[in-house]
Write a protein that holds these residues in place. Structure first.
Motif, PDB file in Angstrom:
ATOM      1  N   PRO A  32       0.830  -1.211   0.000  1.00 44.46           N
ATOM      2  CA  PRO A  32       0.000   0.000   0.000  1.00 44.46           C
ATOM      3  C   PRO A  32       0.861   1.257   0.000  1.00 44.46           C
ATOM      4  O   PRO A  32       2.064   1.216   0.274  1.00 44.46           O
ATOM      5  CB  PRO A  32      -0.798  -0.120   1.299  1.00 44.46           C
ATOM      6  CG  PRO A  32      -0.079  -1.100   2.136  1.00 44.46           C
ATOM      7  CD  PRO A  32       0.707  -1.978   1.235  1.00 44.46           C
ATOM      8  N   SER A  33       0.234   2.359  -0.315  1.00 42.84           N
ATOM      9  CA  SER A  33       0.955   3.613  -0.382  1.00 42.84           C
ATOM     10  C   SER A  33       1.612   3.934   0.960  1.00 42.84           C
ATOM     11  O   SER A  33       1.020   3.724   2.009  1.00 42.84           O
ATOM     12  CB  SER A  33      -0.029   4.724  -0.763  1.00 42.84           C
ATOM     13  OG  SER A  33       0.662   5.896  -1.009  1.00 42.84           O
ATOM     14  N   GLY A  34       2.849   4.397   0.890  1.00 41.39           N
ATOM     15  CA  GLY A  34       3.539   4.775   2.116  1.00 41.39           C
ATOM     16  C   GLY A  34       4.188   3.634   2.850  1.00 41.39           C
ATOM     17  O   GLY A  34       4.735   3.814   3.922  1.00 41.39           O
TER      18      GLY A  34
ATOM     19  N   LYS B 118       8.099   1.273  -0.318  1.00 43.61           N
ATOM     20  CA  LYS B 118       8.607   0.687  -1.557  1.00 43.61           C
ATOM     21  C   LYS B 118       9.665   1.593  -2.189  1.00 43.61           C
ATOM     22  O   LYS B 118      10.782   1.170  -2.502  1.00 43.61           O
ATOM     23  CB  LYS B 118       7.470   0.519  -2.581  1.00 43.61           C
ATOM     24  CG  LYS B 118       6.293  -0.270  -2.094  1.00 43.61           C
ATOM     25  CD  LYS B 118       5.219  -0.405  -3.155  1.00 43.61           C
ATOM     26  CE  LYS B 118       4.498   0.887  -3.501  1.00 43.61           C
ATOM     27  NZ  LYS B 118       3.658   1.438  -2.429  1.00 43.61           N
ATOM     28  N   SER B 119       9.287   2.857  -2.368  1.00 41.82           N
ATOM     29  CA  SER B 119      10.212   3.776  -3.015  1.00 41.82           C
ATOM     30  C   SER B 119      11.451   3.949  -2.174  1.00 41.82           C
ATOM     31  O   SER B 119      12.570   3.975  -2.689  1.00 41.82           O
ATOM     32  CB  SER B 119       9.556   5.142  -3.203  1.00 41.82           C
ATOM     33  OG  SER B 119       8.433   5.031  -4.028  1.00 41.82           O
ATOM     34  N   THR B 120      11.263   4.061  -0.888  1.00 35.96           N
ATOM     35  CA  THR B 120      12.406   4.258  -0.014  1.00 35.96           C
ATOM     36  C   THR B 120      13.397   3.102  -0.158  1.00 35.96           C
ATOM     37  O   THR B 120      14.603   3.308  -0.288  1.00 35.96           O
ATOM     38  CB  THR B 120      11.932   4.373   1.443  1.00 35.96           C
ATOM     39  OG1 THR B 120      10.942   5.395   1.504  1.00 35.96           O
ATOM     40  CG2 THR B 120      13.078   4.713   2.362  1.00 35.96           C
ATOM     41  N   LEU B 121      12.888   1.913  -0.166  1.00 42.26           N
ATOM     42  CA  LEU B 121      13.764   0.753  -0.276  1.00 42.26           C
ATOM     43  C   LEU B 121      14.514   0.770  -1.617  1.00 42.26           C
ATOM     44  O   LEU B 121      15.721   0.531  -1.673  1.00 42.26           O
ATOM     45  CB  LEU B 121      12.917  -0.522  -0.145  1.00 42.26           C
ATOM     46  CG  LEU B 121      13.693  -1.818   0.068  1.00 42.26           C
ATOM     47  CD1 LEU B 121      14.572  -1.705   1.307  1.00 42.26           C
ATOM     48  CD2 LEU B 121      12.725  -2.989   0.229  1.00 42.26           C
TER      49      LEU B 121
HETATM   50  N1  LIG Z   1      12.185  12.597   3.857  1.00 41.08           N
HETATM   51  C1  LIG Z   1      11.351  11.889   4.644  1.00 41.08           C
HETATM   52  N2  LIG Z   1      11.243  12.217   5.939  1.00 41.08           N
HETATM   53  C2  LIG Z   1      10.404  11.531   6.751  1.00 41.08           C
HETATM   54  N3  LIG Z   1       9.633  10.523   6.348  1.00 41.08           N
HETATM   55  C3  LIG Z   1       9.703  10.165   5.046  1.00 41.08           C
HETATM   56  C4  LIG Z   1      10.551  10.843   4.140  1.00 41.08           C
HETATM   57  N4  LIG Z   1      10.388  10.277   2.926  1.00 41.08           N
HETATM   58  C5  LIG Z   1       9.465   9.301   3.074  1.00 41.08           C
HETATM   59  N5  LIG Z   1       9.069   9.217   4.354  1.00 41.08           N
HETATM   60  C6  LIG Z   1       8.095   8.275   4.910  1.00 41.08           C
HETATM   61  O1  LIG Z   1       8.531   7.007   4.606  1.00 41.08           O
HETATM   62  C7  LIG Z   1       7.429   6.151   4.355  1.00 41.08           C
HETATM   63  C8  LIG Z   1       7.668   5.377   3.075  1.00 41.08           C
HETATM   64  O2  LIG Z   1       7.614   6.267   1.988  1.00 41.08           O
HETATM   65  P1  LIG Z   1       7.751   5.754   0.489  1.00 41.08           P
HETATM   66  O3  LIG Z   1       7.769   6.936  -0.399  1.00 41.08           O
HETATM   67  O4  LIG Z   1       8.886   4.827   0.401  1.00 41.08           O
HETATM   68  O5  LIG Z   1       6.375   4.975   0.289  1.00 41.08           O
HETATM   69  P2  LIG Z   1       5.893   4.205  -1.016  1.00 41.08           P
HETATM   70  O6  LIG Z   1       5.671   2.819  -0.603  1.00 41.08           O
HETATM   71  O7  LIG Z   1       6.799   4.456  -2.150  1.00 41.08           O
HETATM   72  O8  LIG Z   1       4.485   4.898  -1.247  1.00 41.08           O
HETATM   73  P3  LIG Z   1       3.813   5.281  -2.647  1.00 41.08           P
HETATM   74  O9  LIG Z   1       3.173   4.057  -3.157  1.00 41.08           O
HETATM   75  O10 LIG Z   1       2.802   6.286  -2.226  1.00 41.08           O
HETATM   76  O11 LIG Z   1       4.866   5.825  -3.543  1.00 41.08           O
HETATM   77  C9  LIG Z   1       6.210   7.013   4.289  1.00 41.08           C
HETATM   78  O12 LIG Z   1       5.479   6.815   5.465  1.00 41.08           O
HETATM   79  C10 LIG Z   1       6.744   8.414   4.238  1.00 41.08           C
HETATM   80  O13 LIG Z   1       5.911   9.274   4.963  1.00 41.08           O
END
Ligand SMILES: Nc1ncnc2c1ncn2[C@@H]1O[C@H](COP(=O)(O)OP(=O)(O)OP(=O)(O)O)[C@@H](O)[C@H]1O
Ligand SMILES: Nc1ncnc2c1ncn2[C@@H]1O[C@H](COP(=O)(O)OP(=O)(O)OP(=O)(O)O)[C@@H](O)[C@H]1O
Ligand SMILES: [Mg+2]
Ligand SMILES: [Mg+2]
Lengths: 333, 394, 282, 353, 353
Positions: free
Chosen positions: D37-39, D42-45
């Motif tokens: 799910p969003s957040g 995934k992107s962070t990893l």
């Molecule tokens: N610079 C930051 N500072 C603090 N928290 C962050 C930062 N960047 C991302 N996060 C948090 O890290 C978590 C993971 O974010 P991420 O962008 O990896 O999600 P995602 O799975 O890629 O979501 P989406 O599908 O919406 O792209 C989120 O809860 C976001 O709020």
């Protein structure tokens, strides 16, 4: 700067060939594994400072330090020639007495307030013109630019032009007043009118400035919201008030800031149109300080600095407000 | 024989004076061929602030300036050379005695004058003739003349007070005629209260003129040049001004038949007549390098022949400071010279903004301007000037 | 679009609007038109009191000729150019760098430094007057164009940084990340990725700064004196004194002084307005 | 081999920890998709793998190398961004060759590699255009081309198709699958699109709140999810979940359907609450019963979905095919093969098996 | 009753005509969906109904009233915009009540209507929030609430869900269907999403280039399209089209499959080129033949799609269900019930029937 140089060729293609060569584009090396010099290892940390250095240096030397120097100088008496004499807060005390006695400082301060308030008229004025011009008829772009024109001209020229406009003998103002049967008035020679006369001159370019800000703001108004408003039955002024103005807030904010700052900085017009006269009644702090510190009869550097400090403190309220709202916005992101 | 460099800074930026000075320096050069003279001419207004910089930073060997209080800040700051030795020399001591006072501070002399000019009333003789008036000789005839002119639908005097100092000229004359030279100087030196009855008397006299409508309207919006056309076009009959006004008036088309001059008449018969005659000067900066050559140059400037030459009508068109010089054969110069040398027993003042300290000059001239527009404010104005006096002359 | 497009209203309203436009413009620019007319009038019109009437003869060549060939005006204009152009280049150069640093990198103190620039930009510049004048004097740059240019560069850097930083912030950050993944050094990212993308901002800012600096009067008065280094804004006041009540020449002079920024504005109109939008309203 | 190994990878932003110790091995040449799910991180990893975010703790190996501390450029990865991140001022060819040029690769070599990539991606005609003169799909191809040109060991994609419209998305999805077949490099792909994940992946990694929920081949996740979250996440429409109660002896009572179902006895140790999972496509409706009422039907042509409300208010979705379809208001019985039902612990949500 | 009648409605922008005389009747309480490719004029038509665009020619009646010349506010319509167009500076409650306030409705009544709408849309908790503090789905709900509050006769929706992500889209779609059932007002809905059109509509209007191609109930369009355009547009994945040649006598040769199929003789008047349309869900694969090669398979769990390449290079997509699925590279035969094939005139693209 050695770190900037590209690594020597044998390093560059040392190219650890890891894994299978990618068959689709021929042999591929991992591009570069240069020796990780100091720069390479730290460039992301150092780069911003490198880019900032010249800008900060200039700014510190010419803007930030002088502010503090002025604070310091305001505690001295100095004619720009001899030795400085430490006075403590005497300059401020003198300013206080000038204020109490309704002398030049009082008049300057009072005029500054008048400037502040009346200058804000540029905002509704600019909005009005912007609304008037926000159409799509043939040649409207030229009209917009011509309406913006006054802002591009130097205030010196604006001052001259308005001085002639007000001229008691032949000024167009009196000619026009004559048409409607009113007697001639000497705007720039009347201590009760002079400040308003100069402000009117200043409003001319400032209104143009606000107009262009609002025009760009109107461009960014979300057309769907206008349509939603139309469906909701909002029209004309009610549309303006409930739907358009709230969306123009960024433009209004900037217009407000630049207008306030313009009002507090006002110097050119006064200097050109009246030299602070008649008998000092059109002075504002900015002009008074110049007069005290650098004009023919001046050279009371410390005293001038004290006036500047007062002006700075007034402005500080607005700077703080501006920074605060910027900070809020940054955090909001 | 003089050698080395001689740096001269001048503020004579208008074409005529500039040429005069350059010619004079060329003559000096001729007499001292081994001297390497370097002249810099700076815009007259700019010079007033720039002098503060170059006297400290990169001083020339000679610089011109103004006498009296105007040079005081630099004398006090030790930026001008004491040239009392020059004034001890016979030639100068004898021939320049009349201006010695203006060059003296703390009993020492700090420079030499090179020209001065008279102030007085320049008037439209043709208008006076039309109205059957003649040059006034006392306060009553002065006022009577004025009344006649006003009645004819003109103003007696043009004036432009936008830049304030022109009002200072009127104050100089009214005060010197009412209270005398010494009182005037004491006032300039801050020794007398502005709320003194005698000062008030001066303003009362002034007010008579104002109430009469002697001055043109809206003078607070004009500079002194912008006030000239009133005189040229005959809307005003006279102008209390320095001799430098003659040139533009002539340029504007007034002939010597139309234009004439009279000395400001006596008001209080008990005081001696005194005049404004601003003096322009040469100084040697304390930081100069070639002071020997500079002194020689100063001697040269004040020498009788040079004075005759540079002040003649083709050049500066003003009065020579050397008693042994010839005054050029110009109607106004002659009258002025006569007036200053024989009919100014009270003394010669420099001008209000040179005699009073800068700050006081500024505040007071603003008061004069206000008074001329709003004579009813007099008490408030004087109270303000008195407060300023207490602050400024600590 | 608000207000409602005029094409959608009645033909009468349309005609009314289209006639009102030029009339309003005429009123708005009346003072300027007057000056323009003054500048082509003969001297005689002023002595004869024909201030607001039609010129009795057209003396444009004569008047402007005098301004260009019989006064210091060309000198002042040249000074203005020599002051304005280097300032524009310097301020834009410095601020692209600071804007890049503040817009791209996250580091401690980023916001603080950014706020320093903004606050400095809004400082009443009078407070800088005395110290800057002394500084310039000490550096031996008093009454030189260089002194004026250096100060202008420094002071404008505040505004320019605000502008550039906001612009860079609006660029997609992925572009920088993409370049980093490709192994491009930070300096080359600036040079090859960011700088080309900033061209519109640079153009807009240049025009803005040009008009600001060209029209500066205060600092010209504080830091320079005399025809050899003063810009045209200051020059025009002494021009004024030189010509006393010669309104036709003063008008011509004013027009000449106003012309370069006006030309600049018309040539670069799009950038100018874009600039205001980018830098200010955002 | 150039696989990728994450070892206890952790990411903190200041105080907040968003990735909680990921252990993951991706083999050479594998196509691995991160979903969640969003957040969920995934992107962070992905950005940690690219080196765009620092890894707070743990290690990342690419092939044999520990790249945890290396700059993005040195990791031998290429990344394709959601917004493409094409340099707007460069032509397509310059875009693709930029990285090579900056790294001092000779011009001839750049040219050759770029035209090779353009051939693969059918971009030959567009090489001298600027990105803004391209359609969305073409831009996406250029972005991929730029990644290919550098010949990386690992390709990273962050929702590369989410800016395209539905039709193009299908097309580019097929394109990417073909590309993977052709070049056989390791690819890591982030998406939140079910279909992309199912169709592209060799291996799907399901993430939730910074933790891995399950890793496996797409159909394995579909058929054999480890927990309720994965079961609900994979498959569209989502699996129906009904509350159940173990009655012992391989019997689970399902109050919503007012009956019990038999399940392998091994699953029902003791008593307790369970969740019964039933996929819409494994259910059948029958007009003869009255388990539920049809609240809404969605007919898509070949298939329709009946939204049911059970007696107790529970909602279910049932897929219908063929010509006979139920209508809104029908009372229906729900039939299914009990062997296809899945049981989850109601508390831990773990699959019972 | 408050249905809607368009009569020869035409829209011109200057010289360009974009809507070419639309005649359409929408009954009271009907849910009508406009679909069609991008740029076909869906939004324009909707905005003409709303009164946001002037109608160049023709008339529009709402109920018995001719509204062609009326202001938007007077037409008794509400519109939900794609971008929601919420007033960012007003709270949710203010947003919803704004229209009433502008019409001078007493405050108490506004309050009551707003809270009623909020209840229906489950927005009670958010009434005092500003839009930017809401999620996408909540914003969409507020936009709908704003439309409801004014109690219009006709609701207009312009792609209201296209800014939401897939999951929310499904959820909101169901919500809108429920809403329509609950308040029973006439609704006109623009979308380019297949599924939305099929599932929501009572009546679908297929537009192409400013003209109506076909009007009908969703399944009617699916089963009985008037022309190739509608056939290809409705149904997902799209219908497969193969070139055919009438051989007379109810026989159509299909070179791609190297065989002929029998069709009702009535369809094959004379000879000529036709297009044969086959829906992916009506095809079956059989390992025993070799009509085509499987190029790619996409397994979505319950269903998978096989992408085939026929001998002549034609491409087809076939839906597979159940447990047996083909694999890439398999050679397969394609079977189908000829009665389900559709024939189109190759030139006019009109359905032959
Ligand atoms: N610079 C930051 N500072 C603090 N928290 C962050 C930062 N960047 C991302 N996060 C948090 O890290 C978590 C993971 O974010 P991420 O962008 O990896 O999600 P995602 O799975 O890629 O979501 P989406 O599908 O919406 O792209 C989120 O809860 C976001 O709020
Ligand atoms: N103001 C306008 N001037 C000229 N043409 C316009 C204008 N607005 C729309 N059009 C044209 O009208 C046609 C229909 O546009 P419309 O927005 O109704 O399409 P649409 O079906 O809603 O497309 P989409 O699915 O992309 O929203 C398009 O070809 C468009 O280019
Ligand atoms: Mg993401
Ligand atoms: Mg649309």
């Amino acid at each position: 700067m050695g770190a900037f140089r590209r690594a020597p060729p044998h390093h560059r293609h040392r190219g650890v060939r890891l894994g299978a060569p990618c068959p689709w584009i021929g042999p591929v090396q991992v591009q570069t594994l240069p020796k990780r010099g100091f720069w390479a290892r730290n460039q992301r940390r150092l780069a911003p400072w490198l880019f900032l250095a010249p800008g900060i240096a200039f700014f510190l030397v010419y803007v930030i330090l002088p502010v503090f120097q002025s604070f310091n100088l305001s505690l001295y008496e100095w004619d720009g020639l001899g030795a400085k004499e430490y006075l403590g807060l005497r300059n401020y005390e003198d300013l206080y007495w000038e204020f109490v006695d309704r002398d030049a400082f009082f008049i300057s301060l009072k005029n500054n307030l008048i400037w502040l308030f009346l200058y804000l008229l540029a905002i509704p004025g600019g909005l009005f013109i912007a609304l008037f011009l926000n159409q799509n008829v043939w040649g409207i772009r030229l009209y917009k630019s011509l309406f913006f024109f006054p802002f591009v001209i130097s205030q010196v020229v604006v001052g001259l032009v308005f001085a002639w406009f007000y001229d008691p003998a032949f000024g167009l103002l009196n000619v026009a007043l004559g048409w409607i049967g009113l007697g001639p008035i000497n705007v720039l020679g009347d201590e009760n009118l002079v400040t308003y006369g100069i402000i009117a001159a200043g409003l001319w370019p400032q209104t143009a400035y606000c107009m262009i800000l609002y025009l760009t703001g109107l461009n960014a108004v979300d057309p769907e919201q206008i349509e939603a408003g139309r469906l909701d039955g909002a029209k004309g002024l009610r549309m303006l008030w409930h739907i358009i103005l709230p969306q123009l807030r960024p433009a209004t904010f900037i217009a407000f800031v630049v207008t306030i700052i313009g009002a507090l900085r006002s110097f050119d017009l006064i200097s050109i149109m009246t030299q602070g006269g008649p008998f000092g009644s059109s002075r504002v702090l900015a002009f008074y300080m110049f007069e005290v510190a650098l004009s023919e009869y001046g050279f009371r550097m410390g005293y001038g600095a004290a006036i500047a400090v007062v002006l700075f403190l007034i402005m500080l309220c607005f700077i703080a407000y501006f920074l605060w709202s910027m900070w809020r916005e940054e955090k909001g992101h | 024989e003089l050698t080395g460099d001689l740096k001269i800074f001048l503020d004579t930026s208008n074409p005529a004076p500039r040429a005069t000075m350059e010619k004079m320096i060329a003559d000096f050069q001729e007499a001292h061929p081994d001297l390497n003279i370097e002249t810099t001419v700076i815009d007259r207004e700019a010079y007033k602030t720039q002098i503060r910089n170059f006297l400290t930073a990169n001083a020339p060997d000679v610089a011109n300036w103004y006498a009296a209080n105007r040079m005081k800040p630099f004398v006090d700051a030790g930026l001008f050379e004491d040239v009392s030795d020059l004034w001890a020399e016979a030639e100068i001591a004898d021939n320049l005695a009349s201006t010695k006072g203006a060059m003296t501070i703390d009993g020492k002399q700090w420079g030499v004058p090179y020209t001065y000019y008279q102030w007085g009333v320049y008037y439209r003789k043709d208008i006076y003739d039309d109205l059957g008036l003649s040059e006034p000789t006392d306060w009553d005839s002065f006022k009577a003349n004025c009344q006649a002119i006003v009645d004819s639908g003109k103003a007696c005097f043009t004036i432009g007070t936008k830049y304030l100092w022109t009002a200072g000229g009127w104050f100089d004359y009214l005060n010197m005629r009412t209270n005398g030279f010494d009182f005037h100087m004491a006032l300039a030196a801050g020794e007398v209260s502005w709320e003194d009855e005698r000062v008030k008397q001066t303003f009362a006299n002034w007010r008579e003129l104002i109430d009469m409508g002697a001055f043109i309207d809206n003078h607070q919006t004009y500079s002194w040049q912008e006030a000239l056309p009133f005189m040229v076009q005959g809307d005003a009959a006279g102008y209390l001004m320095g001799n430098f006004a003659v040139a533009p008036l002539r340029e504007a088309g007034l002939t010597d038949d139309q234009l004439d001059f009279y000395q400001f008449p006596a008001i209080n018969p008990d005081v001696e007549l005194a005049e404004d005659a601003p003096t322009d000067t040469f100084h040697i900066p304390a930081n100069a390098t070639n002071k020997e050559a500079a002194r020689e140059f100063l001697r040269f400037v004040v020498s009788a022949d040079v004075q005759t030459e540079i002040n003649n009508g083709k050049n500066l068109g003003q009065l020579p400071v050397n008693a042994a010089s010839m005054v050029d054969d110009d109607k106004f110069l002659n009258e002025g010279f006569k007036m200053l040398s024989s009919n100014s027993p009270g003394g010669v003042a420099q001008f209000w903004d040179r005699d009073a300290p800068a700050e006081m000059a500024k505040v007071s001239m603003e008061g004069f301007q206000e008074f001329m527009v709003k004579p009813d404010n007099l008490d408030r104005i004087l109270a303000k000037l008195e407060r300023a006096r207490q602050r400024i002359y600590k | 679009m608000f207000p409602r497009p005029i094409e959608k209203s009645t033909p009468a309203a349309r005609v009314a609007y289209k006639t009102l436009l030029p009339v309003a413009l005429l009123f708005w620019l009346l003072p300027l038109l007057a000056v323009a007319v003054f500048s082509v009038k003969p001297d005689a019109d002023f002595t004869s009191g024909n201030y607001w009437g039609w010129p009795s003869s057209f003396e444009a060549l004569n008047n402007y000729g005098k301004v260009f060939f019989a006064s210091d005006m060309p000198r002042y204009l040249l000074n203005s150019v020599l002051i304005t152009v280097p300032t524009v280049i310097g301020a834009v150069a410095l601020s692209t760098m600071t804007g890049f640093a503040l817009g791209i990198y996250k580091f401690r103190g980023n916001l603080l430094i950014f706020f320093m620039f903004i606050a400095g930009n809004f400082v009443p510049f009078q407070i800088l007057m005395v110290p800057v004048r002394d500084l310039t004097l000490e550096m031996g740059l008093y009454n030189t164009k260089t002194g004026l240019v250096l100060f202008h560069i420094a002071f404008q850097t505040g505004f320019c940084t605000l502008f550039m930083r906001n612009f860079i912030r609006a660029l997609p950050f992925e572009l920088i990340e993409a370049a980093r993944v490709e192994g491009v050094s930070e300096i080359r990212i600036f040079r090859y990725v960011v700088l080309p993308l900033m061209r519109p901002a640079i153009a807009a800012l240049s025009v803005l700064i040009f008009t600001f600096i060209w029209n500066d009067y205060f600092w010209a008065v504080v830091l320079t004196q005399g025809a050899e280094s003063q810009p045209v804004t200051a020059g025009i006041t002494s021009f004024n004194a030189q010509y006393r009540a010669a309104y036709h020449l003063m008008s011509a002079g004013s027009i000449v002084a106003a012309l370069p920024p006006v030309l600049m504005f018309f040539l670069m109109q799009r950038h100018f307005i874009a600039g205001l939008t980018l830098g200010a309203v955002k | 081999m150039t696989g990728l190994i994450l070892n206890g990878a952790i990411k903190r932003y200041g105080e907040v920890q968003v990735i909680h110790g990921i252990d993951l091995t991706i083999d050479h040449g594998e196509f691995c998709v991160f979903v969640g799910p969003s957040g969920c991180g995934k992107s962070t990893l992905l950005r940690m793998i690219a080196g765009l975010e620092e890894t707070s703790d743990g290690t990342i190996h690419i092939g044999a190398r520990d790249v945890t501390q290396l700059d993005p450029a040195e990791r031998g990865v290429s990344m394709v961004f959601q917004t493409y991140a094409l340099y707007p001022h460069m032509t397509v060819a310059e875009n693709m060759g930029f990285g090579l040029k900056m790294n001092g690769v000779p011009r001839a070599e750049i040219k050759q590699k770029v035209s090779e990539a353009a051939r693969i991606l059918k971009l030959d005609e567009y090489l001298s255009r600027k990105p803004k003169a391209l359609s969305g799909g073409q831009r996406q191809r250029v972005a991929i081309g730029r990644a290919i040109v550098r010949g990386p060991e690992v390709f990273l994609f962050d929702e590369p198709l989410s800016n395209l419209d539905a039709e193009l998305r299908v097309e580019m999805r097929v394109e990417i699958a073909r590309l993977h077949q052709e070049i056989g490099a390791t690819m890591i792909y982030v998406t939140h699109d079910q279909v992309e994940a199912m169709t592209l992946a060799d291996k799907i990694v399901v993430l939730r709140a910074g933790r891995i929920e399950q890793v496996g081949a797409p159909l394995d996740l579909y058929r054999d999810p480890d927990n309720k979250f994965v079961a609900g996440f994979i498959g569209s429409p989502s699996m129906n979940f009904l509350d159940g109660q173990i009655e012992g002896e391989g019997k689970v009572a399902v109050p919503a359907l007012s009956r019990s179902i038999s399940v392998p006895a091994s699953l029902c140790s003791g008593t307790g609450a369970v969740t019964v999972g039933l996929r819409p496509e494994h259910l059948e409706l029958d007009q003869s019963g009255s388990d539920a009422v049809v609240e809404l039907t969605e007919a898509l042509g070949g298939v329709s979905y009946a939204h049911l409300v059970c007696a107790g208010g529970e909602k279910m979705i049932v897929e219908e095919r063929g010509d006979h379809r139920t209508r809104v208001g029908d009372r229906v019985a729900v039939r299914f093969d009990p062997a296809r039902a899945m049981l989850f612990d109601a508390k831990t949500e773990a699959r019972l098996r």
